[in-house]
Design a protein around this motif. Structure first.
Motif, PDB file in Angstrom:
ATOM      1  N   LEU A  65      13.996  88.590 141.786  1.00 39.00           N
ATOM      2  CA  LEU A  65      13.940  88.668 143.243  1.00 39.00           C
ATOM      3  C   LEU A  65      12.851  87.749 143.781  1.00 39.00           C
ATOM      4  O   LEU A  65      11.779  87.630 143.200  1.00 39.00           O
ATOM      5  CB  LEU A  65      13.654  90.096 143.698  1.00 39.00           C
ATOM      6  CG  LEU A  65      14.733  91.145 143.440  1.00 39.00           C
ATOM      7  CD1 LEU A  65      14.225  92.514 143.870  1.00 39.00           C
ATOM      8  CD2 LEU A  65      16.012  90.805 144.168  1.00 39.00           C
ATOM      9  N   GLU A  66      13.151  87.123 144.902  1.00 38.95           N
ATOM     10  CA  GLU A  66      12.144  86.345 145.615  1.00 38.95           C
ATOM     11  C   GLU A  66      11.133  87.328 146.215  1.00 38.95           C
ATOM     12  O   GLU A  66      11.412  88.520 146.352  1.00 38.95           O
ATOM     13  CB  GLU A  66      12.807  85.531 146.734  1.00 38.95           C
ATOM     14  CG  GLU A  66      13.848  84.544 146.255  1.00 38.95           C
ATOM     15  CD  GLU A  66      13.230  83.360 145.529  1.00 38.95           C
ATOM     16  OE1 GLU A  66      12.095  82.984 145.882  1.00 38.95           O
ATOM     17  OE2 GLU A  66      13.880  82.836 144.618  1.00 38.95           O
ATOM     18  N   ASP A  67       9.969  86.836 146.607  1.00 39.99           N
ATOM     19  CA  ASP A  67       8.934  87.708 147.169  1.00 39.99           C
ATOM     20  C   ASP A  67       9.417  88.451 148.406  1.00 39.99           C
ATOM     21  O   ASP A  67       9.175  89.646 148.554  1.00 39.99           O
ATOM     22  CB  ASP A  67       7.677  86.900 147.509  1.00 39.99           C
ATOM     23  CG  ASP A  67       6.935  86.442 146.261  1.00 39.99           C
ATOM     24  OD1 ASP A  67       7.174  87.023 145.185  1.00 39.99           O
ATOM     25  OD2 ASP A  67       6.123  85.515 146.375  1.00 39.99           O
ATOM     26  N   ASP A  68      10.133  87.746 149.312  1.00 38.10           N
ATOM     27  CA  ASP A  68      10.608  88.405 150.529  1.00 38.10           C
ATOM     28  C   ASP A  68      11.673  89.449 150.217  1.00 38.10           C
ATOM     29  O   ASP A  68      11.736  90.489 150.850  1.00 38.10           O
ATOM     30  CB  ASP A  68      11.111  87.387 151.557  1.00 38.10           C
ATOM     31  CG  ASP A  68      12.237  86.515 151.030  1.00 38.10           C
ATOM     32  OD1 ASP A  68      12.369  86.370 149.794  1.00 38.10           O
ATOM     33  OD2 ASP A  68      12.985  85.965 151.858  1.00 38.10           O
ATOM     34  N   VAL A  72      11.445  93.592 150.896  1.00 33.36           N
ATOM     35  CA  VAL A  72      12.469  94.393 151.579  1.00 33.36           C
ATOM     36  C   VAL A  72      12.801  95.632 150.756  1.00 33.36           C
ATOM     37  O   VAL A  72      12.880  96.739 151.288  1.00 33.36           O
ATOM     38  CB  VAL A  72      13.736  93.547 151.846  1.00 33.36           C
ATOM     39  CG1 VAL A  72      14.886  94.423 152.287  1.00 33.36           C
ATOM     40  CG2 VAL A  72      13.444  92.491 152.891  1.00 33.36           C
ATOM     41  N   PHE A  73      12.979  95.475 149.438  1.00 30.36           N
ATOM     42  CA  PHE A  73      13.298  96.624 148.583  1.00 30.36           C
ATOM     43  C   PHE A  73      12.144  97.627 148.567  1.00 30.36           C
ATOM     44  O   PHE A  73      12.365  98.836 148.575  1.00 30.36           O
ATOM     45  CB  PHE A  73      13.634  96.164 147.161  1.00 30.36           C
ATOM     46  CG  PHE A  73      15.062  95.741 147.012  1.00 30.36           C
ATOM     47  CD1 PHE A  73      16.072  96.672 146.887  1.00 30.36           C
ATOM     48  CD2 PHE A  73      15.391  94.392 147.011  1.00 30.36           C
ATOM     49  CE1 PHE A  73      17.391  96.280 146.761  1.00 30.36           C
ATOM     50  CE2 PHE A  73      16.706  93.990 146.889  1.00 30.36           C
ATOM     51  CZ  PHE A  73      17.717  94.932 146.766  1.00 30.36           C
ATOM     52  N   GLU A  74      10.918  97.133 148.569  1.00 28.07           N
ATOM     53  CA  GLU A  74       9.755  98.019 148.598  1.00 28.07           C
ATOM     54  C   GLU A  74       9.705  98.796 149.909  1.00 28.07           C
ATOM     55  O   GLU A  74       9.456 100.005 149.925  1.00 28.07           O
ATOM     56  CB  GLU A  74       8.480  97.190 148.426  1.00 28.07           C
ATOM     57  CG  GLU A  74       7.225  98.023 148.323  1.00 28.07           C
ATOM     58  CD  GLU A  74       5.988  97.161 148.144  1.00 28.07           C
ATOM     59  OE1 GLU A  74       4.956  97.515 148.744  1.00 28.07           O
ATOM     60  OE2 GLU A  74       6.065  96.145 147.425  1.00 28.07           O
ATOM     61  N   ASN A  78      10.057 102.897 150.330  1.00 27.76           N
ATOM     62  CA  ASN A  78       9.109 103.722 151.082  1.00 27.76           C
ATOM     63  C   ASN A  78       9.806 104.480 152.203  1.00 27.76           C
ATOM     64  O   ASN A  78       9.494 105.639 152.471  1.00 27.76           O
ATOM     65  CB  ASN A  78       7.991 102.858 151.668  1.00 27.76           C
ATOM     66  CG  ASN A  78       7.075 102.299 150.612  1.00 27.76           C
ATOM     67  OD1 ASN A  78       6.951 102.859 149.525  1.00 27.76           O
ATOM     68  ND2 ASN A  78       6.442 101.178 150.908  1.00 27.76           N
ATOM     69  N   LEU A  79      10.745 103.831 152.868  1.00 23.30           N
ATOM     70  CA  LEU A  79      11.462 104.461 153.974  1.00 23.30           C
ATOM     71  C   LEU A  79      12.282 105.654 153.501  1.00 23.30           C
ATOM     72  O   LEU A  79      12.320 106.691 154.147  1.00 23.30           O
ATOM     73  CB  LEU A  79      12.372 103.435 154.663  1.00 23.30           C
ATOM     74  CG  LEU A  79      13.105 103.908 155.901  1.00 23.30           C
ATOM     75  CD1 LEU A  79      12.124 104.282 157.003  1.00 23.30           C
ATOM     76  CD2 LEU A  79      14.048 102.827 156.388  1.00 23.30           C
ATOM     77  N   PHE A  80      12.928 105.542 152.345  1.00 23.15           N
ATOM     78  CA  PHE A  80      13.798 106.609 151.861  1.00 23.15           C
ATOM     79  C   PHE A  80      13.048 107.684 151.078  1.00 23.15           C
ATOM     80  O   PHE A  80      13.647 108.653 150.647  1.00 23.15           O
ATOM     81  CB  PHE A  80      14.929 106.028 151.006  1.00 23.15           C
ATOM     82  CG  PHE A  80      15.981 105.352 151.825  1.00 23.15           C
ATOM     83  CD1 PHE A  80      16.866 106.085 152.593  1.00 23.15           C
ATOM     84  CD2 PHE A  80      16.078 103.975 151.854  1.00 23.15           C
ATOM     85  CE1 PHE A  80      17.832 105.470 153.365  1.00 23.15           C
ATOM     86  CE2 PHE A  80      17.036 103.344 152.619  1.00 23.15           C
ATOM     87  CZ  PHE A  80      17.923 104.091 153.380  1.00 23.15           C
TER      88      PHE A  80
END
Length: 122
Positions: A65-68, A72-74, A78-80
């Motif tokens: 995965l790219e940094d961006d 997004v996955f991080e 956190n959101l879920f």
């Protein structure tokens, strides 16, 4: 490929209309939104197959995965999570409402409402 759109409509005719007319117009406007949604709806099986094929391709190639993308996955993780839900005041008795969002991030957020309905199935 997913597209989200929002239709915002405001009407102020500076006239007092009976509630029944307002409700009829509102219902007609909501029917338009449903027709648009149906017109652009994609087959769930086709979408699932596309997602599955993309995941399989990514697993086979082992792309990092790219940094961006990782960010997004991080953020989603956190959101879920089960933490940091804030209770909202509910306008209805017996309904509990909660919201979760990241401070300063207006693009990621979730809401949840729970209630028990005592009714017959029809």
């Amino acid at each position: 490929n997913v597209c989200h759109w929002t239709r915002i409509q405001t009407v102020n005719m500076h006239v007092n209309l009976p509630q029944k007319i307002i409700e009829k117009v509102a219902r007609a406007e909501m029917m338009w939104a449903n027709k648009e949604r149906e017109k652009h709806r994609r087959n769930d099986k086709k979408v699932d197959k596309e997602i599955q094929e993309t995941l399989i391709k990514r697993m086979k190639t082992g792309l990092k995965l790219e940094d961006d993308q990782a960010k997004v996955f991080e953020e989603l993780e956190n959101l879920f999570s089960e933490e940091n839900w804030k209770t909202l005041e509910s306008p209805f008795d017996g309904v509990t409402m909660q919201i979760k969002y990241e401070e300063g991030q207006s693009r990621n957020g979730m809401g949840m409402a729970e209630c028990t309905a005592d009714c017959t199935a029809e």
